[in-house]
Design a protein around this motif. Structure first.
Motif, PDB file in Angstrom:
ATOM      1  N   LEU A  27     -46.503 -16.839 -18.459  1.00  0.00           N
ATOM      2  CA  LEU A  27     -45.196 -16.791 -17.819  1.00  0.00           C
ATOM      3  C   LEU A  27     -44.376 -18.038 -18.146  1.00  0.00           C
ATOM      4  CD1 LEU A  27     -43.255 -15.444 -15.820  1.00  0.00           C
ATOM      5  CD2 LEU A  27     -44.462 -16.641 -13.991  1.00  0.00           C
ATOM      6  N   GLY A  28     -45.003 -19.207 -18.124  1.00  0.00           N
ATOM      7  CA  GLY A  28     -44.299 -20.442 -18.462  1.00  0.00           C
ATOM      8  C   GLY A  28     -43.792 -20.438 -19.893  1.00  0.00           C
ATOM      9  N   GLN A  29     -44.604 -19.968 -20.813  1.00  0.00           N
ATOM     10  CA  GLN A  29     -44.200 -19.888 -22.216  1.00  0.00           C
ATOM     11  C   GLN A  29     -43.075 -18.872 -22.392  1.00  0.00           C
ATOM     12  OE1 GLN A  29     -45.601 -21.859 -24.696  1.00  0.00           O
ATOM     13  NE2 GLN A  29     -43.905 -21.122 -25.920  1.00  0.00           N
ATOM     14  N   LEU A  30     -43.134 -17.764 -21.664  1.00  0.00           N
ATOM     15  CA  LEU A  30     -42.081 -16.752 -21.730  1.00  0.00           C
ATOM     16  C   LEU A  30     -40.749 -17.323 -21.263  1.00  0.00           C
ATOM     17  CD1 LEU A  30     -41.074 -13.841 -22.126  1.00  0.00           C
ATOM     18  CD2 LEU A  30     -41.805 -13.389 -19.776  1.00  0.00           C
ATOM     19  N   LYS A  31     -40.759 -18.042 -20.150  1.00  0.00           N
ATOM     20  CA  LYS A  31     -39.519 -18.656 -19.642  1.00  0.00           C
ATOM     21  C   LYS A  31     -38.922 -19.603 -20.676  1.00  0.00           C
ATOM     22  CE  LYS A  31     -40.705 -18.721 -14.735  1.00  0.00           C
ATOM     23  NZ  LYS A  31     -40.993 -19.634 -13.605  1.00  0.00           N
ATOM     24  N   TYR A  32     -39.764 -20.424 -21.276  1.00  0.00           N
ATOM     25  CA  TYR A  32     -39.294 -21.381 -22.276  1.00  0.00           C
ATOM     26  C   TYR A  32     -38.721 -20.671 -23.493  1.00  0.00           C
ATOM     27  CZ  TYR A  32     -39.371 -25.299 -25.540  1.00  0.00           C
ATOM     28  OH  TYR A  32     -39.016 -26.245 -26.468  1.00  0.00           O
ATOM     29  N   ASP A  33     -39.428 -19.662 -23.994  1.00  0.00           N
ATOM     30  CA  ASP A  33     -38.965 -18.941 -25.174  1.00  0.00           C
ATOM     31  C   ASP A  33     -37.684 -18.157 -24.898  1.00  0.00           C
ATOM     32  OD1 ASP A  33     -41.033 -20.014 -26.591  1.00  0.00           O
ATOM     33  OD2 ASP A  33     -42.256 -18.195 -26.630  1.00  0.00           O
ATOM     34  N   LEU A  34     -37.563 -17.567 -23.720  1.00  0.00           N
ATOM     35  CA  LEU A  34     -36.326 -16.858 -23.377  1.00  0.00           C
ATOM     36  C   LEU A  34     -35.142 -17.824 -23.313  1.00  0.00           C
ATOM     37  CD1 LEU A  34     -37.501 -14.332 -20.637  1.00  0.00           C
ATOM     38  CD2 LEU A  34     -36.890 -13.828 -23.004  1.00  0.00           C
ATOM     39  N   SER A  35     -35.381 -19.041 -22.820  1.00  0.00           N
ATOM     40  CA  SER A  35     -34.290 -20.022 -22.770  1.00  0.00           C
ATOM     41  C   SER A  35     -33.874 -20.443 -24.184  1.00  0.00           C
ATOM     42  CB  SER A  35     -34.684 -21.241 -21.935  1.00  0.00           C
ATOM     43  OG  SER A  35     -35.673 -22.006 -22.573  1.00  0.00           O
ATOM     44  N   ILE A  36     -34.832 -20.556 -25.097  1.00  0.00           N
ATOM     45  CA  ILE A  36     -34.513 -20.891 -26.492  1.00  0.00           C
ATOM     46  C   ILE A  36     -33.675 -19.786 -27.127  1.00  0.00           C
ATOM     47  CG2 ILE A  36     -35.524 -21.146 -28.802  1.00  0.00           C
ATOM     48  CD1 ILE A  36     -37.821 -22.656 -27.455  1.00  0.00           C
ATOM     49  N   ILE A  37     -34.089 -18.539 -26.920  1.00  0.00           N
ATOM     50  CA  ILE A  37     -33.355 -17.410 -27.493  1.00  0.00           C
ATOM     51  C   ILE A  37     -31.936 -17.361 -26.934  1.00  0.00           C
ATOM     52  CG2 ILE A  37     -33.244 -14.888 -27.620  1.00  0.00           C
ATOM     53  CD1 ILE A  37     -36.347 -14.916 -27.511  1.00  0.00           C
ATOM     54  N   LYS A  38     -31.809 -17.509 -25.631  1.00  0.00           N
ATOM     55  CA  LYS A  38     -30.487 -17.415 -25.003  1.00  0.00           C
ATOM     56  C   LYS A  38     -29.563 -18.530 -25.475  1.00  0.00           C
ATOM     57  CE  LYS A  38     -28.156 -16.769 -20.677  1.00  0.00           C
ATOM     58  NZ  LYS A  38     -28.155 -17.089 -19.276  1.00  0.00           N
ATOM     59  N   ARG A  39     -30.083 -19.753 -25.559  1.00  0.00           N
ATOM     60  CA  ARG A  39     -29.256 -20.871 -26.035  1.00  0.00           C
ATOM     61  C   ARG A  39     -28.826 -20.673 -27.478  1.00  0.00           C
ATOM     62  NH1 ARG A  39     -32.715 -25.559 -25.509  1.00  0.00           N
ATOM     63  NH2 ARG A  39     -34.155 -24.457 -24.190  1.00  0.00           N
ATOM     64  N   ALA A  40     -29.728 -20.198 -28.329  1.00  0.00           N
ATOM     65  CA  ALA A  40     -29.392 -19.971 -29.741  1.00  0.00           C
ATOM     66  C   ALA A  40     -28.347 -18.871 -29.879  1.00  0.00           C
ATOM     67  CB  ALA A  40     -30.653 -19.615 -30.522  1.00  0.00           C
ATOM     68  N   PHE A  41     -28.486 -17.803 -29.101  1.00  0.00           N
ATOM     69  CA  PHE A  41     -27.513 -16.709 -29.152  1.00  0.00           C
ATOM     70  C   PHE A  41     -26.149 -17.169 -28.649  1.00  0.00           C
ATOM     71  CE2 PHE A  41     -30.415 -12.688 -29.087  1.00  0.00           C
ATOM     72  CZ  PHE A  41     -31.006 -13.105 -30.259  1.00  0.00           C
ATOM     73  N   ASN A  42     -26.132 -17.907 -27.537  1.00  0.00           N
ATOM     74  CA  ASN A  42     -24.857 -18.412 -27.003  1.00  0.00           C
ATOM     75  C   ASN A  42     -24.162 -19.325 -28.000  1.00  0.00           C
ATOM     76  OD1 ASN A  42     -24.754 -17.087 -24.520  1.00  0.00           O
ATOM     77  ND2 ASN A  42     -26.002 -18.651 -23.516  1.00  0.00           N
ATOM     78  N   LYS A  43     -24.941 -20.180 -28.682  1.00  0.00           N
ATOM     79  CA  LYS A  43     -24.371 -21.098 -29.667  1.00  0.00           C
ATOM     80  C   LYS A  43     -23.730 -20.320 -30.816  1.00  0.00           C
ATOM     81  CE  LYS A  43     -27.001 -23.565 -32.477  1.00  0.00           C
ATOM     82  NZ  LYS A  43     -27.951 -24.569 -32.985  1.00  0.00           N
ATOM     83  N   LEU A  44     -24.403 -19.287 -31.289  1.00  0.00           N
ATOM     84  CA  LEU A  44     -23.867 -18.486 -32.387  1.00  0.00           C
ATOM     85  C   LEU A  44     -22.610 -17.729 -31.957  1.00  0.00           C
ATOM     86  CD1 LEU A  44     -24.178 -17.377 -35.280  1.00  0.00           C
ATOM     87  CD2 LEU A  44     -25.513 -15.516 -34.285  1.00  0.00           C
ATOM     88  N   ILE A  45     -22.612 -17.175 -30.778  1.00  0.00           N
ATOM     89  CA  ILE A  45     -21.451 -16.413 -30.295  1.00  0.00           C
ATOM     90  C   ILE A  45     -20.251 -17.325 -30.109  1.00  0.00           C
ATOM     91  CG2 ILE A  45     -20.565 -15.109 -28.326  1.00  0.00           C
ATOM     92  CD1 ILE A  45     -23.396 -13.856 -28.098  1.00  0.00           C
ATOM     93  N   LYS A  46     -20.463 -18.542 -29.627  1.00  0.00           N
ATOM     94  CA  LYS A  46     -19.361 -19.495 -29.450  1.00  0.00           C
ATOM     95  C   LYS A  46     -18.791 -19.943 -30.793  1.00  0.00           C
ATOM     96  CE  LYS A  46     -20.689 -21.361 -24.992  1.00  0.00           C
ATOM     97  NZ  LYS A  46     -21.182 -22.525 -24.261  1.00  0.00           N
ATOM     98  N   LYS A  47     -19.642 -19.985 -31.815  1.00  0.00           N
ATOM     99  CA  LYS A  47     -19.200 -20.411 -33.159  1.00  0.00           C
ATOM    100  C   LYS A  47     -18.258 -19.409 -33.801  1.00  0.00           C
ATOM    101  CE  LYS A  47     -22.992 -22.014 -35.377  1.00  0.00           C
ATOM    102  NZ  LYS A  47     -23.854 -22.196 -36.562  1.00  0.00           N
ATOM    103  N   GLN A  48     -18.395 -18.151 -33.447  1.00  0.00           N
ATOM    104  CA  GLN A  48     -17.584 -17.104 -34.095  1.00  0.00           C
ATOM    105  C   GLN A  48     -16.160 -17.136 -33.654  1.00  0.00           C
ATOM    106  OE1 GLN A  48     -19.500 -13.360 -33.449  1.00  0.00           O
ATOM    107  NE2 GLN A  48     -21.108 -13.806 -34.890  1.00  0.00           N
TER     108      GLN A  48
END
Length: 100
Positions: A79-100
């Motif tokens: 569960l701890g690893q899942l939370k961390y990985d989901l936060s990485i995915i969300k931050r990377a997606f948000n960064k890409l969407i803001k760049k467009q």
């Protein structure tokens, strides 16, 4: 399954079509000196207590675990690893969407 985790999965799955149609890749600097790609091939799936993240296994891909057990408290696929990985995915997606 905790409601907060399900909400985060739903947010990521909503962003996935936008990210997949982008001209660039989502990247992260988490746990690395160089940028790693965050490329999901399918939406994140929830089956009972297991969460599945399907990513494109590229050379510079981040390397998420394929299956996470939300009843497992610590270690790989927990569960701890899942939370961390989901936060990485969300931050990377948000960064890409803001760049467009």
């Amino acid at each position: 399954m905790r409601k907060a985790i399900q909400n985060r999965i739903d947010e990521i799955n909503k962003m996935l079509p936008i990210v997949n149609n982008a001209s660039d890749y989502a990247t992260t600097m988490a746990d690395s000196t160089y940028e790693s790609y965050v490329i999901l091939t399918k939406p994140i799936e929830v089956k009972n207590q297991f969460v599945y993240i399907h990513e494109d296994k590229t050379y510079h891909g981040y390397g998420f675990d394929k299956r996470y057990n939300v009843n497992k408290e610590d270690g790989f696929g927990s569960l701890g690893q899942l939370k961390y990985d989901l936060s990485i995915i969300k931050r990377a997606f948000n960064k890409l969407i803001k760049k467009q």
